[in-house]
Write a protein that holds these residues in place. Structure first.
Motif, short mmCIF file in Angstrom:
data_model
loop_
_atom_site.label_atom_id
_atom_site.label_comp_id
_atom_site.label_asym_id
_atom_site.label_seq_id
_atom_site.Cartn_x
_atom_site.Cartn_y
_atom_site.Cartn_z
N SER A 1 0.85 -1.19 0.00
CA SER A 1 0.00 0.00 0.00
C SER A 1 0.89 1.23 0.00
N ARG B 1 0.11 1.35 6.19
CA ARG B 1 -1.19 0.70 6.35
C ARG B 1 -1.22 -0.13 7.62
N GLU B 2 -2.30 0.01 8.34
CA GLU B 2 -2.49 -0.77 9.57
C GLU B 2 -2.44 -2.26 9.24
N ASP C 1 0.14 -4.02 8.18
CA ASP C 1 1.23 -4.44 7.30
C ASP C 1 2.45 -4.83 8.13
N ASN D 1 -8.34 0.22 -1.21
CA ASN D 1 -7.61 -0.90 -1.78
C ASN D 1 -8.25 -1.33 -3.10
N ASN E 1 -12.47 -1.44 -0.74
CA ASN E 1 -12.58 -1.22 0.70
C ASN E 1 -11.56 -0.18 1.12
N ASP F 1 -8.72 1.07 3.94
CA ASP F 1 -7.81 0.63 4.99
C ASP F 1 -7.39 1.82 5.84
N THR G 1 -4.59 3.87 8.22
CA THR G 1 -3.15 4.08 8.23
C THR G 1 -2.72 4.42 9.65
#
Length: 158
Positions: A21, A115-116, A118, A141, A145, A147, A149
């Motif tokens: 991402s 990104r949360e 990852d 994404n 959806n 995502d 951060t």
């Protein structure tokens, strides 16, 4: 940078294809990747690359803040490691090089976002970055959806 443009384009396409991402969705058009890299050079941007066998396998950018009130800070951007070379310490070495250069340039505060969830979150925390907060619905994404951060900072003087 011109001599490395094609390698950087390929690196960007490969990491996006693996789901990174970093502002792009797959499939990433090679022309778009090329235009991105052509737009990066700037006096306030330093690009670091990692090479193995004379091939670029990783990259990260240090973006210096140009505001009068921000001459002490910089942003880490686009940490990329080719999927075939991950988990070998390349990202850590790139980040450490960026840290050293930031200090030499008088930049003591670094910020970044990722990104949360990852794996990069683990790396940043292991390097001493502090979670400053979470922004939900930050990036879309490829399936539409959104995502979240995570924003991190690191004081290089601590």
């Amino acid at each position: 940078m011109e001599e490395h443009l094609n390698e950087l384009v390929d690196l960007l396409i490969d990491v996006v294809e693996e789901g990174a991402s970093i502002g792009f969705l797959r499939p990433l058009d090679p022309l778009e990747a090329k235009q991105y890299w052509e737009s990066v050079p700037n006096p306030n941007v330093t690009i670091f690359v990692a090479k193995i066998n004379n091939k670029i396998v990783g990259s990260v950018q240090l973006h210096l803040c140009s505001k009068q009130t921000g001459k002490h800070r910089a942003e880490i951007a686009k940490l990329l490691v080719h999927p075939n070379y991950r988990r070998k310490g390349i990202a850590r070495l790139l980040m450490e090089s960026a840290h050293e250069t930031a200090l030499k340039m008088g930049r003591t505060l670094l910020v970044l976002d990722t990104r949360e969830g990852d794996p990069s979150n683990l790396l940043y925390r292991s390097l001493g970055y502090v979670n400053a907060g979470r922004i939900p619905h930050y990036a879309m994404n490829e399936i539409g959806n959104f995502d979240a951060t995570i924003i991190y900072y690191k004081n290089l003087m601590e």
